[in-house]
Design a protein around this motif. Structure first.
Motif, short mmCIF file in Angstrom:
data_model
loop_
_atom_site.label_atom_id
_atom_site.label_comp_id
_atom_site.label_asym_id
_atom_site.label_seq_id
_atom_site.Cartn_x
_atom_site.Cartn_y
_atom_site.Cartn_z
N ARG A 5 30.76 40.98 40.58
CA ARG A 5 30.82 41.60 41.45
C ARG A 5 31.77 40.97 42.22
O ARG A 5 32.47 41.56 43.42
CB ARG A 5 28.81 40.64 42.64
CG ARG A 5 27.71 41.34 41.65
CD ARG A 5 26.64 41.10 41.83
NE ARG A 5 25.33 41.12 41.73
CZ ARG A 5 24.21 41.97 41.72
NH1 ARG A 5 25.19 42.63 42.87
NH2 ARG A 5 23.90 42.43 40.93
N TRP A 6 31.98 40.22 41.86
CA TRP A 6 33.08 39.52 43.02
C TRP A 6 35.48 40.78 42.40
O TRP A 6 34.97 41.02 43.25
CB TRP A 6 33.78 38.33 42.45
CG TRP A 6 32.57 37.41 42.90
CD1 TRP A 6 31.86 36.76 42.02
CD2 TRP A 6 32.83 36.63 44.06
NE1 TRP A 6 30.91 35.67 43.70
CE2 TRP A 6 31.56 35.73 44.62
CE3 TRP A 6 33.63 36.74 45.23
CZ2 TRP A 6 31.40 34.73 46.08
CZ3 TRP A 6 33.18 35.69 46.52
CH2 TRP A 6 32.68 35.11 46.63
N GLY A 7 34.64 40.95 41.56
CA GLY A 7 35.34 41.70 41.02
C GLY A 7 36.06 43.18 42.03
O GLY A 7 36.40 44.16 41.74
N ILE A 8 33.87 43.61 41.71
CA ILE A 8 34.41 45.29 42.73
C ILE A 8 34.41 44.46 44.08
O ILE A 8 34.94 45.08 44.66
CB ILE A 8 32.68 45.20 43.03
CG1 ILE A 8 31.95 45.31 41.36
CG2 ILE A 8 32.25 46.45 43.96
CD1 ILE A 8 30.86 46.03 41.35
N ILE A 9 34.47 43.45 44.77
CA ILE A 9 35.04 42.70 45.67
C ILE A 9 36.09 42.92 46.35
O ILE A 9 36.96 43.69 46.97
CB ILE A 9 34.26 41.14 46.10
CG1 ILE A 9 32.65 41.39 47.00
CG2 ILE A 9 34.80 40.89 47.72
CD1 ILE A 9 32.23 39.91 46.58
N LEU A 10 36.79 42.29 45.50
CA LEU A 10 38.44 42.85 45.15
C LEU A 10 38.56 44.42 44.81
O LEU A 10 39.71 44.75 45.76
CB LEU A 10 39.38 42.07 43.74
CG LEU A 10 39.05 40.39 44.30
CD1 LEU A 10 40.19 40.24 42.52
CD2 LEU A 10 39.52 39.89 45.35
N TYR A 21 36.62 46.78 46.32
CA TYR A 21 36.52 47.81 48.07
C TYR A 21 37.71 46.57 49.03
O TYR A 21 37.84 47.45 49.74
CB TYR A 21 34.92 46.41 48.30
CG TYR A 21 34.47 46.44 50.09
CD1 TYR A 21 34.00 47.32 49.80
CD2 TYR A 21 34.53 45.52 50.29
CE1 TYR A 21 33.84 47.79 51.27
CE2 TYR A 21 34.13 45.74 51.25
CZ TYR A 21 33.61 46.66 51.73
OH TYR A 21 33.45 47.12 52.86
N SER A 22 38.22 45.90 48.25
CA SER A 22 39.01 45.57 49.73
C SER A 22 40.20 47.04 49.81
O SER A 22 40.18 46.57 50.96
CB SER A 22 40.28 44.19 49.63
OG SER A 22 41.15 44.75 48.29
N ILE A 23 39.77 47.50 49.19
CA ILE A 23 41.25 48.59 49.11
C ILE A 23 40.50 49.47 49.77
O ILE A 23 41.61 49.96 50.95
CB ILE A 23 41.63 49.40 47.78
CG1 ILE A 23 42.45 47.45 46.81
CG2 ILE A 23 42.76 50.59 48.00
CD1 ILE A 23 42.57 48.61 45.34
N PRO A 24 39.50 49.87 49.67
CA PRO A 24 39.19 51.38 50.41
C PRO A 24 38.76 50.78 51.75
O PRO A 24 39.31 51.74 53.16
CB PRO A 24 37.84 51.44 49.84
CG PRO A 24 37.47 51.16 48.97
CD PRO A 24 38.78 50.40 48.33
#
Lengths: 180, 89, 85, 505, 164, 123, 94, 112, 119
Positions: free
Chosen positions: A79-84, A86-89
């Motif tokens: 999930r933390w990977g997804i947060i990272l 997510y920061s791009i969009p």
């Protein structure tokens, strides 16, 4: 069990913060052997010991604050990977919205309103992420949030159609992946 | 190297100028909320300026201050906001 | 020819004086507290420019955050406006 | 060099009150009794170390204690130093006597209070602050202990927070002290900016007559005179003395005596070398005469018992400032041998005298207020029937403050009259008149509160603990009464030598 | 009067408390290497308390011990100072001995935590004291304001004083 | 003028421009909410770019010029500052907006106010 | 009347302070710096402390720090004392 | 042994001895003078300034305000402004500090 | 007066202005909280004074960790300033708690009303 999980997650967060703050503060340079340059980059032994003991103390003191609920989903590293990711969009949205607001600052064309949106999110964390994302993109600003339901009141600088989809739709589908 | 250091200093100078302009809003702002907005803006600008100056002076230590400031200015903002939430007493 | 740092200093000091005057002239105490916070903040930046990182951290932590908080508590416990009215 | 505990006594005089203050609040969480024991132990230990230090000073002469050095004898003036000389001995003896007596007294006074641990803690903190203030040899350290004293004593004044007047007095005192402290800090900055050092010894070597030196001198002089409750900046004093909780009252008075000590140390030790002393002495004399006269005339129209004594204390401060001012004005001239030294003797002897009998007066007045819950002289009366011991103690203090022979107040005042007469006869006349008015006022108080038919205001004497606190002070006053020569030759003369001989012992 | 702030603020507070406390402790422990030290770190730790007070209106379960912690910190400080009395008070007797915090260091370097002698320990003591003291001040002041949730009247120690 | 320097300079200029826009917006907009849009958001964006600049600069010093670990340390601390900024700033803006609304400040020139309607329904 | 005199006195003090600021040595060029150079040079050999400010604060001027911590302690005890809950002992105090 | 050396200062021992001896002598003279005086219970009625005293003995009490009333009344011009000056206002306290500071500053600038 | 000389004395002038503004507030304002704000301003002025005394042109922060050379600004005044900052917050807290109690007892925080102790 709950206590143990809470303790562990607080401990890991504390240790992570401490170690990232002390990164690259290793041994002094003159005592470093020339064949091991990494000893300067990583941590010294004392630093580790201090970090772990401090994290233990802090975890035993404030674990009830970080984990108030029975929700330990965020302990999953994926999930933390997804947060990272997510920061791009999010960043792209921010850039676009900033240009828009820059245009409005110069021309002064505004048409503000406070609108209600109903994103389909449940958890506190997801709602907080959504609200902060909305607030970070200029042009939209979270004014209030309902304590019980998933309702938000957004100040929109240029009112448009279908607020739930236009404001939150882009973020919700990302946030649902890691926070729900 | 000298050019980049100068560039950072110039950026910090610009930010200092913006801070003065924002301080003007602290003066003018009709309500306390406007002043809080100005204070918040100054906070963010100061963090930016501190980071720029820290890079210009090439001292890592100075970034720590920016972190402290980022956290603590938030608390100040929350305090004022909480006061204002309570209405005019 | 003064360097860039001196001009930055100059601007910060001007801002410091402005906010200090603001503290005095505001009748609304909460606004005065906000101005005091801004003044502390600029002072912290000035310490930063004067190469006193320790003092800058202390001023940021104590002067800008905690003092403002205590002032707001006190204003909440007493009254907001200066003067009788 | 072997470990010599005697050389470390200045540290302990400072550290013991602070350590026991921290311990008191900790121990009191478990038991109130233990808290009181800790407090008493701290006081007695402080007194013991004061005795040791004074003994060493009077036998072997003074020394300088450097904090953080490898040996005590290292004279590193870049570090913080403590000056242990005759003057410090005089000051700490005065403070310790008052503190022990008031501390013992407070056990009886606070019997029924629930949160008395806070009182004891603040009391010890104030003691530590005053001790640090008079012992220190460093300008910024002086500021720090000045602030400790202000904060702790202001909190002490506001101890009875259920009375609005108490909090009001504390607030006024605190605002004045804080502004004063900031002005002191500013002047420290002025001196540091010029000379880059903070130690008295190094400063006294480099101070000259630049504009900034004069500025710093004026700021320091006025602020310490204010803390010493000199007219016209005395107005906080009656408020604070009048509204402080009973046993703390003499101690609040001692803090202003401590400020006076520091003022003299600064004027003689730091500024006396490089700056024209005659003019500064004249300022002190003027402030002293004003204090004497205004203080005593304000006391004349007072009706509140504690405020009346507070105004008298302002007036007594004037004596010391006048006497030492005369000494300072004649410091580097031939006249110093003629009468200046005598004036200094009188002034410093009056300080130690005043600290003791003022404490006695305050404590006995507080005993009256404690028993009757009345403060106004209009209501009090006939207490001698039920409170014979308190009456006696009050009488001793009253006679002493009025300067009636053979009490100790007279011996010091006589010295002042003699010497000041040679400086300027008018001053001596004013001093005499003030003394007479003081006697009249004490007569009024005594007549009003203690004599006359029994009014039934009280049901008996105060508790024995309180009486013993007053008895200690009475014993000391009588001791000073009987052997003034001894005190002057053994305690006051070394102090004068230390004061006029510069900072180095 | 609503004592809690909005849901967003509370969630962010929950997340931020641990990093703030850790950052404060980092400042305290590295006081002899980087800017910071007991006071600054203590103030940062106390600001975590301020954050809890402002977001929730209560301080959780540790508020009773604060004055004890404060006194203990000060006693530690003065004891370390007095331990140097073999030479003089405040003598740094640990520096350069090679033991605890006794490492040696010379010249310009990136910092090594096992140095400083008593300075590091004093930093720690002062950090404990300052964080407890500032938290206590904030808590006492906030009780007066109505920003905080009022305490339940269970204590009989203070209210007894009415009687005397 | 190598390409990393170009990148750093461009990032820096963007940051300064956005900060300037925020400051102007603080004075141009009519009420609290719109000012929040301009000031807080634009300056946050500008400051984010400033952190990017410094991170790029210090990584360049560390990787390309090998000036020692203190630049790596600087990059990481700047990143921590960025995270702190990203978490705290929008929350602060939200708190101010909510407080302003509870104080009773109406959004100026507003077309529609759902929150107002809701609160009036409740009361 | 008193206020007018006070304003005059305030202006006099202000004038003196401004004069003092003008008389002050130039900003950034101290003349006497022996003490500070001593601290800068001594802090690493003697105390093994990198941060000279901390060394000054806790070693060379440790007593100041003790006093400062004491002030904070006194202030806390003072706040606890002043804000503790008591009621009037009886009777109005005026 | 107590030293009764006169050092040019004040010597209370002599004074106390003198007082004691004088008192003793006076007492002896007093005892010698009235050996035949008879002590009786009878006393005259107390009489205060032409008024009869009240029956209740507690009423014989002079309040503090009344003592030295004549003195303060005579020096009214001195006392009234003095008492008025102690207003109890914080600002006034500060005024006095600042005024003294200004005077001392000017004096030191001129004289020292 | 060149630009250079103004810049040379401007920090000191700022110090004096801050200090005097604070003193002015303490002297002539009636509101107690405003008076305490004036005291805070005076503290700021004194702190700025000490730090600007410590500055040596073109030198580094007094920390050996990753400094460029040993030419450093003067550390003593920084230590003094730290001390005075903490003293400032302690006194401010105590003063404000006094004000809260005053408000409770007197119902006002105006100095014209807070004058039961007089004469």
């Amino acid at each position: 069990m709950k206590r143990a999980k809470a303790f562990l997650s607080t401990f890991l967060l504390a240790l992570f913060v401490y170690l990232s703050l002390t990164l690259a503060a290793g041994m002094p340079e003159y005592s470093m052997a020339p064949e091991e340059p990494w000893s300067q980059i990583i941590w010294s032994f004392e630093e580790f010991v201090l970090g772990i003991s401090v994290s233990l103390i802090v975890a035993s003191l404030v674990d009830h604050i970080l984990c108030r609920t029975e929700d330990f989903r965020m302990m999953n590293p994926v999930r933390w990977g997804i947060i990272l990711v997510y920061s791009i969009p999010l960043f792209i949205e921010m850039a676009k919205a900033n240009l828009d607001v820059a245009y409005r600052i110069i021309t002064g064309k505004i048409e503000p309103a406070i609108v209600k949106i109903e994103p389909d999110l449940e958890s506190d964390l997801g709602l907080t992420f959504l609200a902060n994302s909305i607030t970070l993109t200029p042009g939209t600003l979270t004014v209030d949030i309902d304590d019980k339901k998933s309702e938000m009141y957004i100040h929109w600088i240029k009112i448009g159609e279908d607020p739930t989809e236009n404001i939150a739709g882009r973020f919700v589908k990302w946030i649902r992946r890691f926070a729900e | 190297m000298i050019e980049l250091t100068t560039a950072f200093y110039a950026a910090a100078l610009a930010i200092a100028l913006y801070i003065i302009i924002c301080a003007l809003r602290v003066f003018l702002g009709p309500s306390a909320a406007d002043r809080t907005v100005a204070l918040d803006t100054i906070n963010t600008l100061v963090i930016g300026g501190m980071i720029a100056l820290g890079a210009a002076m090439m001292e890592t230590l100075f970034i720590d201050i920016a972190i402290v400031y980022a956290i603590l200015s938030f608390i100040t903002t929350l305090f004022i906001a909480k006061y204002l939430e309570g209405g005019v007493s | 020819m003064p360097g860039l740092v001196q001009i930055i200093q100059f601007l910060i000091l001007i801002g410091l004086m402005m906010t200090a005057v603001a503290v005095i002239i505001f009748k609304d105490l909460i606004s005065a507290a906000i101005a005091l916070g801004a003044s502390s903040l600029l002072l912290s930046l000035e310490f930063f420019v004067l190469r006193a990182p320790d003092v800058a951290i202390a001023e940021a932590a104590v002067g800008a955050a905690l003092t403002t908080a205590i002032f707001i508590f006190a204003i909440k416990a007493t009254e907001r406006k200066e003067g009788y009215e | 060099m072997s470990f010599d505990i005697m050389l470390h006594t200045p540290t302990f005089i400072l550290a013991m009150p602070l350590l026991f203050a921290f311990l008191t609040i900790l121990v009191s969480k478990f038991s109130k009794k233990f808290g009181e024991m800790t407090f008493l132990l701290g006081l007695l230990l402080t007194g013991f170390f004061v005795f040791l230090m004074s003994y060493r000073i009077f036998t072997d002469g003074g020394w300088i204690y450097t904090f953080g050095a490898e040996e005590v004898t290292t004279r590193n003036f870049f570090r913080i130093t403590f000056i242990a000389d005759g003057f410090a001995a005089l000051a700490t003896i005065t403070i310790a006597i008052t503190a022990i007596a008031a501390g013992i007294y407070s056990f009886g006074y606070l019997e029924k209070e629930m949160s008395s641990d806070k009182f004891y803690t603040l009391f010890l903190l104030t003691l530590g602050g005053v001790n640090g203030m008079v012992l220190t040899g460093d300008l910024f350290n002086l500021f720090v202990w000045f602030e400790v004293t202000s904060v702790a004593s202001c909190a002490l004044v506001a101890y009875e927070n259920y009375r609005g007047r108490s909090v009001e007095a504390a607030l006024k005192y605190m605002v004045l002290s804080t502004v004063g402290g900031l002005v002191v800090l500013f002047s420290i900055g002025l001196l540091y900016g010029q000379y880059g050092v903070l130690n008295y010894a190094l400063l006294s070597g480099s101070i000259s007559r630049t504009f900034l030196d004069k500025l710093a001198l004026a700021l320091l002089l006025v602020i310490f005179a204010m803390k010493a409750s000199s007219v016209p900046m005395h107005m906080w004093a009656p408020d604070a003395y009048g509204e402080a909780p009973g046993p703390a009252t003499p101690f609040i008075a001692i803090t202003s005596l401590g400020s006076l000590f520091v003022l003299f140390r600064l004027l003689f030790g730091v500024f006396g070398v490089g700056i024209d002393t005659a003019a500064i002495g004249a300022i002190l004399v003027i402030l002293g005469v004003l204090s004497m006269f205004v203080g005593v005339t304000m006391a004349l129209v007072q009706n509140d018992l504690k405020r009346l004594i507070a105004y008298l204390s302002v007036s007594q401060m004037g004596y010391m400032m006048m006497a030492v001012g005369v000494g300072l004005a004649t410091l580097n001239t031939v006249e110093y041998q003629n009468f200046g030294e005598l004036a200094m003797k009188g002034g410093l002897f009056h300080m130690i005298n005043d600290g003791v009998y003022k404490a006695l007066l305050f404590l006995s007045a507080v005993a009256v207020i404690h028993k009757t819950d009345l403060r106004s002289l209009n209501d009090l009366g006939g207490l001698a029937h039920k409170m014979p011991y308190t009456t006696m103690f009050f009488l001793v203090g009253a006679l002493s403050i009025a300067g009636i022979p053979p009490m100790s107040g007279f011996s010091s005042k006589l010295l002042i009259y003699q010497s000041v007469y040679l400086y300027n006869p008018i001053l001596a006349v004013i001093a005499l008149v003030v003394s007479i008015i003081t006697f009249a006022i004490m007569g009024k108080v005594f007549f009003n509160a203690f004599l006359g038919p029994d009014q039934g205001l009280t049901d008996g004497e105060v508790s024995n603990v309180m009486l013993s606190g007053m008895a200690i002070l009475t014993a000391v006053v009588i001791l000073f009464t009987l052997f003034p020569n001894l005190v002057v030759s053994e305690i006051v003369t070394p102090a004068i030598e230390a004061l006029t001989g510069g900072v180095l012992p | 009067m609503n004592w809690k702030m909005s849901r967003i603020v509370r969630t962010v507070t929950d997340f931020l408390v641990v990093p703030i406390v850790i950052f404060g402790i980092y400042l305290i422990l590295h006081g002899h290497l980087t800017p910071g030290g007991g006071f600054q770190g203590g103030a940062v730790v106390a600001s975590a308390t301020a954050l809890l007070i402002i977001a929730y209106g209560t301080l959780g379960r540790h508020k009773k011990d604060l004055s004890t912690i404060e006194a203990i910190g000060l006693i530690l400080f003065i004891s370390i100072a007095l331990l140097g009395i073999g030479s003089t008070m405040f003598y740094n007797f640990l520096a350069g001995t090679g033991g605890m915090f006794g490492g040696t260091v010379e010249g310009i370097n990136s910092g090594y935590i096992n140095t400083g002698g008593t300075v590091t320990l004093m930093n720690l003591a002062v950090g404990i004291e300052v964080s407890a003291a500032l938290s206590l001040i904030l808590w006492m002041m906030s009780k007066e304001t109505g920003i905080m949730k009022p305490e339940k009247k269970t204590s009989k120690t203070e209210s007894k004083e009415v009687e005397n | 003028m190598t390409w990393p320097m170009m990148v750093i300079l461009i990032l820096l200029i963007i940051s300064v421009i956005f900060n300037a826009l925020g400051t102007i917006g603080l004075h141009r907009f009519p009420d609290v909410y719109t000012r929040l849009h301009a000031a807080t958001k634009c300056t946050t964006f500008g400051t984010i770019f400033m952190t990017f600049t410094v991170m790029a600069y210090s990584i360049r010093r560390y990787v390309i010029m090998t000036d020692g670990t203190k630049f790596l340390n600087m990059a990481i601390h700047t990143f921590v500052a960025l995270i702190a900024l990203l978490i705290t700033n929008p929350t602060g803006a939200h708190a101010i907006a909510r407080a302003a609304h509870k104080m009773g400040i109406k959004p100026e020139k507003a077309v529609k106010d759902d929150l107002e309607d809701k609160e009036s329904e409740v009361s | 009347m008193k206020k007018a005199i006070a304003i005059l006195a305030f202006l006099i003090i202000f004038a003196f302070l401004i004069l003092g600021a003008v008389e002050m040595r130039p900003f950034g060029e101290p003349e006497q710096e022996d003490m500070d150079d001593y601290f800068l040079g001594d802090s690493q050999p003697h105390n093994q402390v990198n941060n000279v400010v901390t060394a000054v604060l806790f070693d060379y001027r440790g007593l100041d720090t003790l006093g400062e911590a004491t002030i904070l302690f006194s202030a806390v005890v003072g706040v606890l004392t002043v804000l503790r809950e008591t009621q009037k002992k009886g009777g109005e105090d005026v | 042994m107590i030293d009764i050396v006169l050092e040019g200062i004040w010597s209370p021992i002599v004074f106390i001895l003198v007082i004691l001896i004088t008192t003793l002598v006076a007492y002896i003279l007093y005892e010698m003078g009235n050996p035949s005086y008879k002590r009786t219970k009878h006393k005259g009625e107390p009489f205060i300034s032409g008024n009869r005293p009240p029956k209740d003995i507690r009423k014989i009490h002079v309040p503090g305000d009344n003592l030295f009333w004549g003195f303060t009344e005579a020096l009214k011009n001195y006392f009234e402004p003095l008492v008025e000056g102690h207003t109890g206002k914080l600002n006034d306290y500060m005024y006095w500090v600042v005024i003294t500071l200004a005077v001392v500053l000017i004096y030191i600038y001129m004289a020292v | 007066m060149t630009l250079e000389s103004i810049l040379m004395t401007l920090p000191y002038i700022t110090v004096v202005v801050l200090f005097s503004l604070g003193l002015f507030t303490v002297l002539f304002k009636k509101n107690l909280i405003k008076i305490i704000m004036g005291i805070a301003l005076m503290q700021n002025g004194a702190n700025l004074f000490l730090v600007s005394l410590a500055y040596r042109r073109g030198e580094y922060a007094p920390i050996f960790t990753s400094a460029e050379s040993t030419d450093m600004v003067m550390p003593t005044a920084h230590a003094l300033t730290l001390t005075s900052i903490v003293i400032g917050v302690a006194t401010t807290a105590l003063l404000l708690s006094f004000v809260i109690m005053i408000k409770r007892h007197y119902g006002s925080i105006n100095t014209d009303d807070v004058r039961r102790c007089k004469e």
